[in-house]
Write an enzyme that holds these catalytic residues in place. Structure first.
Site, PDB file in Angstrom:
ATOM      1  N   LYS A  77       0.852  -1.250   0.016  1.00 14.47           N
ATOM      2  CA  LYS A  77       0.054  -0.066   0.087  1.00 14.47           C
ATOM      3  C   LYS A  77       1.007   1.235   0.080  1.00 14.47           C
ATOM      4  O   LYS A  77       1.838   1.346   0.693  1.00 14.47           O
ATOM      5  CB  LYS A  77      -0.863  -0.092   1.231  1.00 14.47           C
ATOM      6  CG  LYS A  77      -1.638   1.132   1.220  1.00 14.47           C
ATOM      7  CD  LYS A  77      -2.644   1.011   2.479  1.00 14.47           C
ATOM      8  CE  LYS A  77      -3.736   2.159   2.762  1.00 14.47           C
ATOM      9  NZ  LYS A  77      -4.702   1.781   3.917  1.00 14.47           N
ATOM     10  N   SER A 152      -9.475   1.972   2.768  1.00 15.96           N
ATOM     11  CA  SER A 152      -8.983   2.607   2.020  1.00 15.96           C
ATOM     12  C   SER A 152      -7.649   1.879   1.276  1.00 15.96           C
ATOM     13  O   SER A 152      -7.301   2.216   0.431  1.00 15.96           O
ATOM     14  CB  SER A 152      -8.209   3.706   2.809  1.00 15.96           C
ATOM     15  OG  SER A 152      -7.182   3.089   3.890  1.00 15.96           O
ATOM     16  N   SER A 176      -9.892  -0.466   7.139  1.00 21.35           N
ATOM     17  CA  SER A 176      -9.304  -0.303   5.508  1.00 21.35           C
ATOM     18  C   SER A 176      -8.619  -1.712   5.282  1.00 21.35           C
ATOM     19  O   SER A 176      -8.219  -1.817   3.788  1.00 21.35           O
ATOM     20  CB  SER A 176      -8.300   0.715   5.476  1.00 21.35           C
ATOM     21  OG  SER A 176      -9.030   1.814   5.420  1.00 21.35           O
TER      22      SER A 176
HETATM   23  N1  GLN Z   1     -12.648   4.128   6.132  1.00 18.12           N
HETATM   24  C1  GLN Z   1     -12.355   4.406   7.419  1.00 18.12           C
HETATM   25  C2  GLN Z   1     -11.907   5.866   7.442  1.00 18.12           C
HETATM   26  O1  GLN Z   1     -12.021   6.568   6.413  1.00 18.12           O
HETATM   27  C3  GLN Z   1     -11.011   3.589   7.742  1.00 18.12           C
HETATM   28  C4  GLN Z   1      -9.755   3.958   7.205  1.00 18.12           C
HETATM   29  C5  GLN Z   1      -8.707   3.245   7.581  1.00 18.12           C
HETATM   30  O2  GLN Z   1      -8.825   2.143   8.327  1.00 18.12           O
HETATM   31  N2  GLN Z   1      -7.369   3.617   7.118  1.00 18.12           N
HETATM   32  O3  GLN Z   1     -11.534   6.576   8.197  1.00 18.12           O
END
Ligand code: GLN
Length: 475
Positions: A77, A152, A176
């Protein structure tokens, strides 16, 4: 080579001399060349480098000096540092920044002869649930390219889903890894907070950020976890808890006590088909003699607001370092220092990151600090305590990973609250620091994957992995 092979299968093929590491890399490169233009899962492909390294590792295999991950091909990532390689965190603000060192998790993979094939697209600074917040364009779900892959770590999920690498590393701050795994029909493990060193991970919310693993098999998740977890002199917050050999602890027998959370199953946001799939797993477990109860978790409704208050606060502080001085992007010909900061940050960050920095600055401001930030910290403790109590009684909690399956691209981009609801069932484990995994259990009527989330108490990844393997085999 079979599509979507696990590392176990690849290793067997290597051992039998059916193919080489170079063949494996070429297999993935072929898929990347065919599909990446459309899916946008990789931002950079380290083609020649991966091939050269594969050739070196083939020689090591012949000499019997190869590490235990020889032949494993990995996607990273775009928030994980890999020395002398670009790092953008899905943002314009880092511009042409290159990492000066590798993240500890990356070093540990390399030390065992894994091959890094490229850098995966993601939501900007890991903020998002659909991979539509990347400055480099959205990622698409390989099962249906009009749908999102989740976020994400969407690029990392799609890379494994579409057979572009064997495993990938993502990060899970509030879901994410688990949520995109559930949307993309792969396994996504978020270990206990602090299990894996965060050294070399670009911070979003430091008391939540957890490196996680996407894979096609539980065996692979276990093997990678045991390789990258554990103490690290570069991260004083990493746990000193012993790291067992998870990959040798996957046998499951006996009867377990499993809880459903009433509040998740009764949530109006929960899609019917997802609910049915999750409930049917519980029915199967009952039929096999396990105890399955529906229990109430009254603090559930506070998990999402607690998560968004604390993570935005931490993000506003963490992201203050991107000021046009230290890294990457800076506007041309600023009038003075203050305007340089302001314009660089305004032009460098995307909308969602901007919104969260503003929100985080607000909840930390002198007049609102006690009402929001301090209060959310107290609620976090209560949620943690309530979950600990629950795990005195039960071995595992079963939840849907996400309220729905993968939604259409663009469906939620105009309404941030709608988007935040995609994290409704994943933030609880994040707030509590508990380990959780998403495993694919079914498909909906549109053919999109449904993920089941299994959660357990901190540092019990051995049991979590063994039970998940059993669930996948039994489903
Ligand atoms: N979707 C969540 C957010 O926008 C989780 C993001 C993540 O785990 N990096 O904060």
């Amino acid at each position: 080579m079979q599509a979507n092979s696990s590392f176990h299968q690849l290793k067997a093929g290597l051992d039998e001399g059916k193919f080489t590491c170079v063949d494996i890399v070429n297999h993935y490169l072929k898929n990347i060349h065919q599909k990446n233009d459309e899916l946008n899962a990789f931002l950079t492909i380290y083609e020649q480098e991966a091939l050269d390294r594969a050739a070196e590792i083939d020689t090591k295999i012949a000499n019997k000096s190869a590490g235990k991950l020889a032949g494993l091909v990995v996607g990273l990532k775009d928030v994980l540092c890999y020395q002398d390689h670009p790092l953008n965190c899905g943002s314009k603000i880092l511009d042409d920044f290159h990492s000066q060192f590798s993240a500890t998790c990356v070093e540990r993979l390399l030390a065992e002869d894994a091959i890094i094939i490229g850098r995966n697209n993601c939501d900007e600074f890991a903020m998002g649930s659909s991979c539509e917040n990347s400055a480099f364009g959205p990622v698409k779900n390989a099962d249906n390219t009009s749908r999102v892959p989740g976020g994400s770590s969407g690029g990392s999920a799609v890379a494994v889903q579409s057979d572009m690498c064997t495993i990938s590393l993502g990060t899970d701050t509030g879901g994410s890894v688990r949520q995109p795994a559930s949307f993309c029909n792969v396994i996504g493990l978020k270990p206990t907070y602090s299990r894996i060193s965060r050294h070399g991970l670009a911070a979003y919310a430091s008391t939540f950020d957890t490196i996680g693993i996407f894979s096609n098999s539980i065996e692979d998740a276990a093997l990678i976890l045991e390789t990258i977890a554990g103490e690290d002199e570069h991260d004083s917050t990493v746990s000193t808890e012993k790291v067992p050999e998870f990959s040798r602890m996957l046998a499951f027998d006996g009867k377990v006590k499993v809880a459903y959370l009433k509040e998740t199953l009764e949530s109006p946001a929960l899609n019917e088909e997802v609910k049915e799939a999750v409930v049917s797993i519980g029915e199967k477990l009952k039929a096999e003699g396990h105890q399955v109860d529906e229990v109430s978790f009254p603090l559930m409704e506070y998990a999402l607001p607690t998560y968004y208050i604390l993570t935005t606060a931490e993000a506003s502080s963490n992201l203050s370092r991107y000021d046009g001085v230290k890294y990457g992007f800076r506007i041309d010909k600023p009038r003075n220092l203050e305007s340089m900061y302001k314009k660089t940050r305004t032009q460098g960050f995307g909308h969602e990151v901007f919104r969260r920095i503003m929100l985080g600055t607000f909840v930390l401001s002198a007049s609102y600090h006690d009402a929001y930030y301090i209060k959310a910290q107290k609620v976090r403790r209560l949620i943690k305590n309530q979950l600990e109590e629950l795990f005195k009684e039960y071995d595992f909690v079963l939840l849907p990973t996400a309220p729905s399956t993968a939604f259409e691209l663009g469906a939620k981009t105009s309404d941030p609250m709608e988007m935040y609801l995609a994290d409704l069932f994943t933030v609880q484990a994040s707030v509590a620091g508990a380990p959780a995994i998403s495993i694919p259990i079914a498909k909906d009527s549109d053919g999109m994957s449904i993920g089941l989330q299994v959660m357990t108490k901190v540092f019990a990844e051995d049991k979590l992995l063994a039970f998940s393997k059993y669930l996948l085999e039994a489903k």
